[in-house]
Design an enzyme around this catalytic site. Structure first.
Site, PDB file in Angstrom:
ATOM      1  N   ARG A 133       4.247  -5.796  -5.618  1.00  0.00           N
ATOM      2  CA  ARG A 133       3.359  -6.722  -6.311  1.00  0.00           C
ATOM      3  C   ARG A 133       3.049  -6.220  -7.708  1.00  0.00           C
ATOM      4  NH1 ARG A 133      -1.923  -7.519  -4.143  1.00  0.00           N
ATOM      5  NH2 ARG A 133      -1.836  -5.291  -3.738  1.00  0.00           N
ATOM      6  N   SER A 203       3.390   4.037  -2.302  1.00  0.00           N
ATOM      7  CA  SER A 203       2.909   4.471  -0.978  1.00  0.00           C
ATOM      8  C   SER A 203       3.961   5.248  -0.186  1.00  0.00           C
ATOM      9  CB  SER A 203       2.436   3.250  -0.218  1.00  0.00           C
ATOM     10  OG  SER A 203       1.495   2.584  -1.025  1.00  0.00           O
ATOM     11  N   ASP A 256      -1.524   4.036  -1.647  1.00  0.00           N
ATOM     12  CA  ASP A 256      -2.291   2.850  -1.233  1.00  0.00           C
ATOM     13  C   ASP A 256      -3.545   3.216  -0.435  1.00  0.00           C
ATOM     14  OD1 ASP A 256      -0.793   3.610   0.947  1.00  0.00           O
ATOM     15  OD2 ASP A 256       0.058   1.633   1.345  1.00  0.00           O
TER      16      ASP A 256
HETATM   17 MG    MG Z   1       0.045  -2.733   1.333  1.00  0.00          MG
END
Ligand code: MG
Ligand code: ADP
Length: 515
Positions: A133, A203, A256
């Site tokens: 994203r 992450s 994250d």
């Molecule tokens: Mg996520």
């Protein structure tokens, strides 16, 4: 009264009782799916395993012997949960003292949480595992935010191709995002002439040496792009930005879990743990710097957020019981024998565990016998998605019609009986419940290690926690089994957009909250 009329009265009476019973069941049967789900979870289990195997069995029910055998494999008792939770504490302590442990316990260099008065617009990139994203977050200075974002699937080709192609893809998506903000379109030149600050939520396990420098230790979650392991991922991203002529400073590298903790603390100050239950699983928490004995602190900060990388908890396999299906899942991954806790828990793997159970039962002739076989689809790795499990567990119809849709229409099983569908549903329940209970044991370990049993909030991000039915109730039940009444002091809360907002917040505060 003669015998004839007595028997007649008895039969009539019985008939009335049955009719009334059916009426009451029909009228009061929960219609709303949430009510039905809650009722099913806390009242009558759909499948009650009876210990008396001599019971006559209806054709619509799966074999009790099969159910018992599976339940025995997947059950994690309260005692076992307590042991797991204690082992978690011990492993955390080991990881704080040495870099040689499976659970990396990475110091994040984030040494305090935001106050809520931060202002400005920041970019955030979030690479979680399934999605990538791009976000623009505007902090309003009163604890509130506005954001816009674009979301993209990271294809298998990108995950397993060259590192340069992967990072170029990120940079391209950022450029597109900036050139069109939903209201205005900008030329490439306009965008290239501006400067932006960006927080990168990445992450995966990195050896983080400063707030914006971290070397990738290993890939997991299906990634294996070359020329990345051992490299500083901020440099890889910055170079891709330069190749695309973008003037973007990557001011923070964030996991994250850390993002989730920080952003949830922005609105709920009592948040001391951030947990991810999505493609993978992980947690970050606030630790005293003096306890991080492997870390040479150069500053005066008393606390620092630790990224536990608990996906690798119990990789030595000393405390958590594993089934032969878990070993099969593990062997089928790009990183066998590592991140094995994650493989019992997270969204990427739960469906795969269920798939192996189903395949095994096909082999032993305990399921899908009517259709004659499994299907080609069932034999494809990762074809049985964790989202299907949610759908199956949410199905409370009498004939389990949604389970049928999943098995026959999506997995292409030629035909299924009600017993097959009930068995499939029971397997999903066992695997889903085990995941929730193990996550709770891990949380109990972290909370106890932090001495926060008197009260703290856990911000939890990820589709598994958000969408899997009963997940948080099952976690809560397990917390009670481990911690007793103290479990009431621990608040499990859905954290939203921790990885986007958290990265932006940490980027905003990069100069003041780091060391
Ligand atoms: Mg996520
Ligand atoms: P990421 O971890 O990449 O940030 P998410 O938090 O969205 O992404 O988690 C994606 C994972 O969630 C996938 O592995 C997927 O299997 C799982 N998932 C998606 N939808 C559901 C659902 N309805 N129920 C359970 N798990 C789901």
């Amino acid at each position: 009264m003669d015998t004839g009329s007595f028997v007649g009265g008895l039969v009539a009476g019985l008939a009335i009782c049955i009719a009334v019973g059916l009426f009451v069941r029909f009228v009061f049967a929960p219609r709303n799916s949430a009510v039905a789900a809650a009722a099913a979870e806390h009242a009558v289990p759909l499948l009650e395993v009876k210990s008396d195997s001599a019971l006559l069995q209806s054709q619509d029910e799966p074999s009790q012997a099969t159910l018992l055998r599976l339940q025995h494999m997947f059950e994690v008792t309260g005692d076992k949960l307590s042991q797991i939770s204690k082992h978690m504490m011990a492993e955390m302590k080991k990881g704080l003292a040495s870099d040689e442990c499976a659970m990396k316990m990475i110091p994040t260099h984030v040494v305090r949480r935001p106050k809520g008065d931060e202002v400005g617009s920041y970019l955030a990139l979030d690479l979680g595992g399934s999605n990538f994203r791009v976000c623009e977050i505007t902090l309003d200075g009163r604890g509130g935010t506005r954001s816009r974002q674009s979301k993209h699937v990271v294809t298998d080709d990108l995950k397993t191709g060259t590192g340069a192609a992967l990072f170029d893809f990120f940079a391209d998506q950022v450029k597109h995002f900036l050139m069109n903000d939903g209201q205005n379109e900008y030329s490439a030149e306009e965008i290239e002439s501006r400067n932006y600050k960006l927080g990168f939520t990445f992450s995966f396990a990195v050896n983080q040496v400063s707030i914006n420098k971290g070397y990738l230790l290993l890939w997991n979650k299906g990634f294996s792009a070359d020329n990345c392991v051992g490299e500083d991922v901020v440099r890889l991203l910055s170079e891709a930005f330069r190749r695309k002529k973008l003037n973007i400073d990557v001011t923070a590298l964030v996991n994250d879990t850390t993002g989730t903790l920080v952003s949830h603390a922005y609105g709920a100050p009592d948040t001391y743990i951030g947990v991810i239950l999505g493609t993978g699983t992980n947690a970050a928490y606030v630790e005293k710097v003096e306890n991080i004995t492997k870390f040479k602190s150069s500053g005066t900060a008393k606390d620092m957020i630790i990224n536990t990388e608990w996906g690798a908890f119990d990789d030595e396999m000393v405390v958590i019981p594993r089934t032969k299906y878990d070993h099969k899942v593990d062997r089928g991954t790009s990183h066998p024998k590592t991140y094995t806790f994650e493989k019992l828990i997270s969204g990427m793997y739960l469906g795969e565990v269920v798939r192996y159970v189903l395949l095994d039962l096909v082999k032993t002739g305990e399921i899908f016998v009517a259709g004659g076989s499994a299907s080609k689809t069932l034999k494809i790795q990762y074809a049985f998605e964790t989202a299907y499990m949610s759908r199956i567990e949410r199905d409370h119809s009498l004939d389990l019609s949604d389970v049928r849709t999943v098995l026959e229409d999506l997995m292409h099983i030629p035909s299924t009986t009600l017993a097959d569908r009930r068995l499939t549903r029971a397997i999903c329940e066992m695997v889903g419940k085990r995941s929730a209970r193990l996550s709770a044991a891990a949380i109990a370990g972290v909370v106890t290690k932090m001495n926060k049993l008197d009260g703290c909030t856990v911000g939890i991000d990820g589709s598994l926690f958000e969408l899997y039915p009963h997940f948080s109730n099952r976690m809560r039940d397990a917390l009670h089994e481990i911690l007793g009444f103290s479990a009431d002091n621990i608040v499990l809360e859905q954290a939203r957009d921790g990885s986007g907002q958290g990265a932006a917040l940490i980027a905003a505060l990069a100069t003041s909250i780091t060391e």
